[in-house]
Scaffold this motif. Sequence first.
Motif, short mmCIF file in Angstrom:
data_model
loop_
_atom_site.label_atom_id
_atom_site.label_comp_id
_atom_site.label_asym_id
_atom_site.label_seq_id
_atom_site.Cartn_x
_atom_site.Cartn_y
_atom_site.Cartn_z
N LYS A 1 0.83 -1.20 0.00
CA LYS A 1 0.00 0.00 0.00
C LYS A 1 0.87 1.26 0.00
N LYS A 2 1.94 1.24 0.81
CA LYS A 2 2.84 2.38 0.87
C LYS A 2 3.53 2.60 -0.48
N LEU A 3 3.98 1.51 -1.12
CA LEU A 3 4.61 1.63 -2.43
C LEU A 3 3.64 2.19 -3.46
N ALA A 4 2.38 1.74 -3.41
CA ALA A 4 1.37 2.23 -4.35
C ALA A 4 1.13 3.72 -4.13
N GLU A 5 1.07 4.16 -2.88
CA GLU A 5 0.88 5.59 -2.59
C GLU A 5 2.06 6.41 -3.08
N GLU A 6 3.28 5.90 -2.87
CA GLU A 6 4.47 6.61 -3.33
C GLU A 6 4.49 6.70 -4.86
N GLU A 7 4.09 5.62 -5.53
CA GLU A 7 4.04 5.62 -7.00
C GLU A 7 2.99 6.61 -7.50
N ALA A 8 1.84 6.65 -6.85
CA ALA A 8 0.79 7.60 -7.24
C ALA A 8 1.26 9.03 -7.03
N ALA A 9 1.95 9.29 -5.94
CA ALA A 9 2.47 10.63 -5.68
C ALA A 9 3.52 11.01 -6.72
N ARG A 10 4.37 10.05 -7.10
CA ARG A 10 5.40 10.33 -8.11
C ARG A 10 4.76 10.65 -9.46
N LYS A 11 3.73 9.86 -9.82
CA LYS A 11 3.05 10.11 -11.10
C LYS A 11 2.33 11.45 -11.08
N ALA A 12 1.73 11.81 -9.95
CA ALA A 12 1.05 13.09 -9.84
C ALA A 12 2.04 14.24 -9.97
N LYS A 13 3.22 14.05 -9.40
CA LYS A 13 4.25 15.08 -9.48
C LYS A 13 4.75 15.23 -10.92
N GLU A 14 4.88 14.09 -11.61
CA GLU A 14 5.33 14.14 -13.01
C GLU A 14 4.28 14.80 -13.89
N ALA A 15 3.01 14.65 -13.55
CA ALA A 15 1.92 15.20 -14.36
C ALA A 15 1.79 16.71 -14.18
#
Length: 145
Positions: free
Chosen positions: A109-123
């Motif tokens: 769950k933590k990895l998924a949240e970090e990945e979502a945050a990274r993608k949001a930052k890239e967007a």
Amino acid sequence: MKKFFKEFKDFAMKGNVLDMAIGVVIGSAFSAIVTSLVNNIITPLIGLLTGGVDLSDKAVVLRVAEDGTKNVLAYGSFLQSIIDFLIIAFSIFLVIKAITKISNSLHAKKLAEEEAARKAKEAEPKSPTTEELLSEILAELRKKE
């Protein structure tokens, strides 16, 4: 001597030592519960299945002394200890398996949240750097000249 006791106090108050001490106390209490389970539930059930045989009473008399004392090989108690061990080991296995499953799901769950945050930052649109801003200002000033 004071330094020695201070070092010992620092060692004894470390988290790992306290955790281990708590684990030993809980393990002892758990062992008493398992022993009761084996003595009061499992052994009678085994006795029922084997036609009334009580494992804990099984022994072989090796020698009888002149005063009537017996040298006894109590293999029934040993078998009962093995059953205790197997139950404790199986219980610990189940607890560790459950903790590992929970830990893995939390980690995922933590990895998924970090990945979502990274993608949001890239967007997000990139804000221009100071050099880019200065280059744009310089280009505008040159146009006006």
